[in-house]
Write an enzyme that holds these catalytic residues in place. Structure first.
Site, PDB file in Angstrom:
ATOM      1  N   SER A 105      44.792  29.734 117.430  1.00 38.77           N
ATOM      2  CA  SER A 105      43.694  29.023 116.757  1.00 38.77           C
ATOM      3  C   SER A 105      42.752  30.026 116.116  1.00 38.77           C
ATOM      4  O   SER A 105      42.669  31.186 116.533  1.00 38.77           O
ATOM      5  CB  SER A 105      42.924  28.209 117.797  1.00 38.77           C
ATOM      6  OG  SER A 105      41.681  27.791 117.286  1.00 38.77           O
ATOM      7  N   TYR A 151      39.294  26.837 125.841  1.00 39.03           N
ATOM      8  CA  TYR A 151      40.300  26.750 124.763  1.00 39.03           C
ATOM      9  C   TYR A 151      40.470  28.105 124.086  1.00 39.03           C
ATOM     10  O   TYR A 151      41.593  28.550 123.832  1.00 39.03           O
ATOM     11  CB  TYR A 151      39.836  25.683 123.777  1.00 39.03           C
ATOM     12  CG  TYR A 151      40.732  25.450 122.592  1.00 39.03           C
ATOM     13  CD1 TYR A 151      41.969  24.823 122.723  1.00 39.03           C
ATOM     14  CD2 TYR A 151      40.325  25.821 121.314  1.00 39.03           C
ATOM     15  CE1 TYR A 151      42.773  24.580 121.625  1.00 39.03           C
ATOM     16  CE2 TYR A 151      41.121  25.585 120.211  1.00 39.03           C
ATOM     17  CZ  TYR A 151      42.348  24.965 120.374  1.00 39.03           C
ATOM     18  OH  TYR A 151      43.138  24.731 119.269  1.00 39.03           O
TER      19      TYR A 151
HETATM   20  N1  LIG Z   1      43.541  20.281 114.481  1.00 38.52           N
HETATM   21  C1  LIG Z   1      42.925  21.468 114.471  1.00 38.52           C
HETATM   22  O1  LIG Z   1      41.853  21.622 113.868  1.00 38.52           O
HETATM   23  C2  LIG Z   1      43.531  22.641 115.178  1.00 38.52           C
HETATM   24  C3  LIG Z   1      42.954  23.898 115.009  1.00 38.52           C
HETATM   25  C4  LIG Z   1      43.504  25.003 115.653  1.00 38.52           C
HETATM   26  C5  LIG Z   1      44.618  24.831 116.471  1.00 38.52           C
HETATM   27  N2  LIG Z   1      45.142  23.588 116.629  1.00 38.52           N
HETATM   28  C6  LIG Z   1      46.272  23.453 117.524  1.00 38.52           C
HETATM   29  O2  LIG Z   1      47.325  22.762 116.895  1.00 38.52           O
HETATM   30  C7  LIG Z   1      48.052  22.013 117.887  1.00 38.52           C
HETATM   31  C8  LIG Z   1      48.147  20.570 117.451  1.00 38.52           C
HETATM   32  O3  LIG Z   1      46.835  20.048 117.276  1.00 38.52           O
HETATM   33  P1  LIG Z   1      46.568  18.626 116.618  1.00 38.52           P
HETATM   34  O4  LIG Z   1      45.207  18.666 116.013  1.00 38.52           O
HETATM   35  O5  LIG Z   1      47.728  18.208 115.809  1.00 38.52           O
HETATM   36  O6  LIG Z   1      46.437  17.727 117.928  1.00 38.52           O
HETATM   37  P2  LIG Z   1      46.863  16.223 118.237  1.00 38.52           P
HETATM   38  O7  LIG Z   1      46.016  15.785 119.367  1.00 38.52           O
HETATM   39  O8  LIG Z   1      46.898  15.403 116.991  1.00 38.52           O
HETATM   40  O9  LIG Z   1      48.370  16.409 118.710  1.00 38.52           O
HETATM   41  C9  LIG Z   1      48.657  17.084 119.893  1.00 38.52           C
HETATM   42  C10 LIG Z   1      49.750  16.355 120.603  1.00 38.52           C
HETATM   43  O10 LIG Z   1      50.008  17.070 121.826  1.00 38.52           O
HETATM   44  C11 LIG Z   1      50.277  16.113 122.814  1.00 38.52           C
HETATM   45  N3  LIG Z   1      50.041  16.671 124.134  1.00 38.52           N
HETATM   46  C12 LIG Z   1      48.859  16.937 124.730  1.00 38.52           C
HETATM   47  N4  LIG Z   1      49.063  17.402 125.962  1.00 38.52           N
HETATM   48  C13 LIG Z   1      50.401  17.420 126.156  1.00 38.52           C
HETATM   49  C14 LIG Z   1      51.232  17.778 127.234  1.00 38.52           C
HETATM   50  N5  LIG Z   1      50.719  18.189 128.404  1.00 38.52           N
HETATM   51  N6  LIG Z   1      52.559  17.677 127.083  1.00 38.52           N
HETATM   52  C15 LIG Z   1      53.101  17.233 125.923  1.00 38.52           C
HETATM   53  N7  LIG Z   1      52.360  16.858 124.873  1.00 38.52           N
HETATM   54  C16 LIG Z   1      51.031  16.945 124.994  1.00 38.52           C
HETATM   55  C17 LIG Z   1      49.332  14.964 122.509  1.00 38.52           C
HETATM   56  O11 LIG Z   1      49.781  13.744 123.122  1.00 38.52           O
HETATM   57  C18 LIG Z   1      49.387  14.921 120.996  1.00 38.52           C
HETATM   58  O12 LIG Z   1      50.357  14.020 120.518  1.00 38.52           O
HETATM   59  C19 LIG Z   1      47.323  22.221 119.206  1.00 38.52           C
HETATM   60  O13 LIG Z   1      47.939  23.256 119.929  1.00 38.52           O
HETATM   61  C20 LIG Z   1      45.943  22.650 118.768  1.00 38.52           C
HETATM   62  O14 LIG Z   1      45.283  23.428 119.725  1.00 38.52           O
HETATM   63  C21 LIG Z   1      44.645  22.500 115.997  1.00 38.52           C
END
Ligand SMILES: NC(=O)c1ccc[n+]([C@@H]2O[C@H](COP(=O)([O-])OP(=O)(O)OC[C@H]3O[C@@H](n4cnc5c(N)ncnc54)[C@H](O)[C@@H]3O)[C@@H](O)[C@H]2O)c1
Length: 248
Positions: free
Chosen positions: A144, A157
């Protein structure tokens, strides 16, 4: 030829957001996609949508923080499809319970570590032996902007994603001998439903997003590059995808 023709790909956290967008894009590029997520209904719907559009996909309900679940996810994919080419460790994300180290609930620290860091660790642990037997592979981890630059206010995080970043480099150094590449994507603010619900308009990261807040597809296209043979000599890379936010 499609960019991921016949590549067997496991994507965690694929029921929504970035994971779902990536699953859909990978399938359009010819991959066999195994979607994994805690959320059964949304995961099955995501896989069904891909199949309806002519792609190859299946859903496996998985908790990435469970050793048994991740082992069975990865072994099952190989049993059914013969090999594993790509593992995209995407499951995770901060919650509103995260905060300052002095104030946040300690159970949220361990939840974040279990999903974002340990979940990634487990995926690598079970995927690497299969990739080694298959002659190579690509692992894509998810760090991230919070690990790329100092950003305050989500200390658990940030720590977990810092761990993912370092683990990525460490694995890249060891597994190149087996032609396994290990890279990580460092997203900035991506407008997924989870983030839209949490984000405050005055968040400094939004202001720093020089090209605007990202969409899930912006990350999916970077993951596509790392999954494909186009990145065959790229390993140990931490690729920012953050709309210029780390330029500050
Ligand atoms: N959206 C952002 O701004 C952002 C920024 C930096 C990093 N990220 C990273 O990108 C990745 C995806 O983020 P996103 O925004 O698409 O999130 P999101 O919440 O839309 O999707 C994440 C998915 O992970 C699943 N999940 C959560 N815990 C789980 C577990 N224990 N086992 C299996 N599945 C699980 C959730 O059910 C969800 O469907 C994450 O790792 C997040 O940290 C996102």
């Amino acid at each position: 030829m499609a960019r991921l023709e016949n590549k067997v790909t496991v994507i965690t956290g694929a029921a929504s957001g970035i994971g779902r967008a990536s699953a859909s894009l990978f399938a359009r590029e010819g991959a066999v996609v195994v979607l994994a997520d805690l959320k059964r209904e949304a995961g099955e719907a995501a896989a069904a949508e891909i199949v309806a559009a002519g792609g190859r996909a299946e859903f496996v309900v998985t908790d990435v923080s469970s050793e048994t679940d991740v082992r069975s996810l990865v072994d099952g994919a190989v049993e059914r499809h013969g090999r594993l080419d790509v593992l995209y460790n995407n499951a995770g994300g901060a919650t509103s319970k995260d905060g300052k180290v002095t104030e946040m609930p300690l159970d949220e620290f361990w939840r974040t570590m279990s999903v974002d860091l340990f979940g990634t660790f487990l995926g690598c642990r079970f995927a690497i032996p299969h990739m080694q037997r298959g002659g190579g592979g690509s692992i894509i981890n998810t760090t991230s902007i919070r690990a790329l630059t100092g950003t305050a206010g989500a200390d658990a995080y940030s720590a977990a994603k810092g761990g993912v970043l370092t683990l990525t480099r460490s694995l890249a150094m060891q597994w190149h001998v087996a032609k396994i590449r290990v890279n990580a994507i460092g997203p900035g603010v991506v407008a997924t439903d989870r983030v839209k619900a949490m984000l405050k308009p005055d968040d400094p990261l939004v202001k720093k997003s020089l090209m605007g807040v990202l969409e899930p597809d912006d990350i999916a296209y970077m993951a596509l590059y790392l999954a494909s043979d186009e990145s065959r000599r790229i390993t140990g890379a931490i690729l920012p995808a953050e709309s210029g936010a780390s330029a500050f």
